[in-house]
Design a protein around this motif. Structure first.
Motif, PDB file in Angstrom:
ATOM      1  N   ALA A  22     -40.428  24.744  13.289  1.00 29.54           N
ATOM      2  CA  ALA A  22     -39.702  25.974  13.676  1.00 29.54           C
ATOM      3  C   ALA A  22     -40.425  26.726  14.756  1.00 29.54           C
ATOM      4  CB  ALA A  22     -39.399  26.809  12.568  1.00 29.54           C
ATOM      5  N   LYS A  23     -41.847  26.858  14.563  1.00 30.21           N
ATOM      6  CA  LYS A  23     -42.405  27.657  15.637  1.00 30.21           C
ATOM      7  C   LYS A  23     -42.525  26.782  17.007  1.00 30.21           C
ATOM      8  CE  LYS A  23     -45.711  29.492  12.234  1.00 30.21           C
ATOM      9  NZ  LYS A  23     -47.104  29.391  11.530  1.00 30.21           N
ATOM     10  N   LEU A  24     -42.649  25.614  17.117  1.00 33.37           N
ATOM     11  CA  LEU A  24     -42.608  24.826  18.131  1.00 33.37           C
ATOM     12  C   LEU A  24     -41.349  24.991  19.067  1.00 33.37           C
ATOM     13  CD1 LEU A  24     -44.041  21.317  17.180  1.00 33.37           C
ATOM     14  CD2 LEU A  24     -44.957  22.981  18.614  1.00 33.37           C
ATOM     15  N   GLN A  25     -40.077  25.379  18.301  1.00 39.73           N
ATOM     16  CA  GLN A  25     -38.838  25.562  18.884  1.00 39.73           C
ATOM     17  C   GLN A  25     -38.670  27.189  19.178  1.00 39.73           C
ATOM     18  OE1 GLN A  25     -35.650  23.466  17.025  1.00 39.73           O
ATOM     19  NE2 GLN A  25     -34.168  24.157  18.476  1.00 39.73           N
ATOM     20  N   LYS A  26     -39.725  27.768  18.898  1.00 38.11           N
ATOM     21  CA  LYS A  26     -39.750  29.317  19.118  1.00 38.11           C
ATOM     22  C   LYS A  26     -38.795  30.211  18.244  1.00 38.11           C
ATOM     23  CE  LYS A  26     -41.336  32.387  22.943  1.00 38.11           C
ATOM     24  NZ  LYS A  26     -41.293  32.845  24.316  1.00 38.11           N
ATOM     25  N   THR A  27     -38.729  29.612  17.259  1.00 36.74           N
ATOM     26  CA  THR A  27     -37.575  30.184  16.136  1.00 36.74           C
ATOM     27  C   THR A  27     -37.966  31.780  16.034  1.00 36.74           C
ATOM     28  OG1 THR A  27     -37.235  28.347  15.101  1.00 36.74           O
ATOM     29  CG2 THR A  27     -36.772  30.210  13.787  1.00 36.74           C
ATOM     30  N   ILE A  28     -36.782  32.639  16.006  1.00 36.40           N
ATOM     31  CA  ILE A  28     -37.062  33.900  15.759  1.00 36.40           C
ATOM     32  C   ILE A  28     -37.167  34.291  14.262  1.00 36.40           C
ATOM     33  CG2 ILE A  28     -36.117  36.362  16.216  1.00 36.40           C
ATOM     34  CD1 ILE A  28     -34.591  34.985  18.549  1.00 36.40           C
TER      35      ILE A  28
END
Length: 266
Positions: A106-112
């Motif tokens: 999720a962080k790799l996809q820059k999730t909010i």
């Protein structure tokens, strides 16, 4: 034994390909390259292919910006499905950031990540969502606030549309935010209509472990999921979030049921 072999093969291939893509994505995030938005889409498509999940798209993704997608939510597979169709950014509860594997991805996809219980942080989170949408990113919101069993639409929480209100241009009284309802329906297994026996594969019950659910998906062999982009709702200054929520919920329920009952017409 065959199921475990499939799980093992899936994990090995996923790790190998991820090992090649992750360093590139980290660099893209570090330097804010446009590639950071596109690369996750290729990863999602690859993961769906190995899982045997086929995505059928109905309707068209809205081309106007700013754009928020409001989708029903059944399981972790929804992330792969929507992420394979368009370059999107997801809104997720902050606990997801600490989940094994999923949190890192999720962080790799820059999730909010949002903390709904801490009102003092709500302003910063909403501003981030607004800024990302103003920058042209498509933000995905799951307005039910939780996962369902895939057979129905839970009550839409109008409070979650606060981000749409915040994304309205402050210097433009006629500005709008486009909110597009998007229904995700898991409809077939091995080409046959999904019956009651296979319905648990569509959703991800909270008391079912990830590995157990993954094995169930792999055992099914081939899943078909229908993604339907509905009629975009224009949200303007002064509009009611409750009215917006009702319009979104009405479309989501109609589109989902039409697919589950085999009555969808283009």
């Amino acid at each position: 034994m065959i199921n475990w072999l499939r799980v093992g093969l899936f994990l090995v291939v996923l790790l190998v390909i991820s090992g090649l893509m992750i360093p590139v994505q980290l660099l893209a995030l570090r330097f804010d390259w446009p590639l950071r938005r596109r690369l996750p889409r290729y990863w999602h498509r690859m993961a769906l292919w190995f899982l045997g999940i086929r995505v059928h798209v109905h309707g068209r993704l809205e081309t106007r910006r700013p754009l928020m997608i409001a989708a029903n939510h059944a399981s972790w597979k929804d992330i792969l499905v929507l992420g394979s169709i368009a370059d999107v950014a997801f809104i997720a509860k902050t606990e997801v950031a600490s989940w094994p594997v999923f949190g890192f991805l999720a962080k790799l996809q820059k999730t909010i990540f949002v903390v709904r219980e801490e009102k003092r942080r709500t302003g910063d989170q909403v501003n981030e969502i607004a800024a990302r949408m103003a920058d042209g990113e498509i933000v995905v919101l799951f307005p039910e606030g939780t996962t369902s069993d895939g057979n129905r639409i839970l009550g839409i929480k109008s409070s979650l549309f606060g981000a749409a209100a915040a994304a309205l241009p402050k210097d433009d009284e006629n500005g709008i935010v486009n909110v597009q309802p998007t229904a995700i329906a898991y409809t077939r297994v091995q080409g046959m209509p999904m019956g009651r026996y296979h319905r648990p594969i569509a959703g991800w019950p909270g008391d079912t472990g990830l590995m157990e659910h993954l094995i169930g998906v792999l055992r099914a062999g081939a899943l078909d999921v229908d993604v339907t982009f509905g009629e975009t709702v224009e949200f303007r200054k002064g509009d009611s979030r409750k009215t917006l929520a009702l319009r979104i919920e009405e479309q989501l329920r109609a589109m989902l049921l039409a697919h589950l009952r085999g009555r969808y017409r283009r």
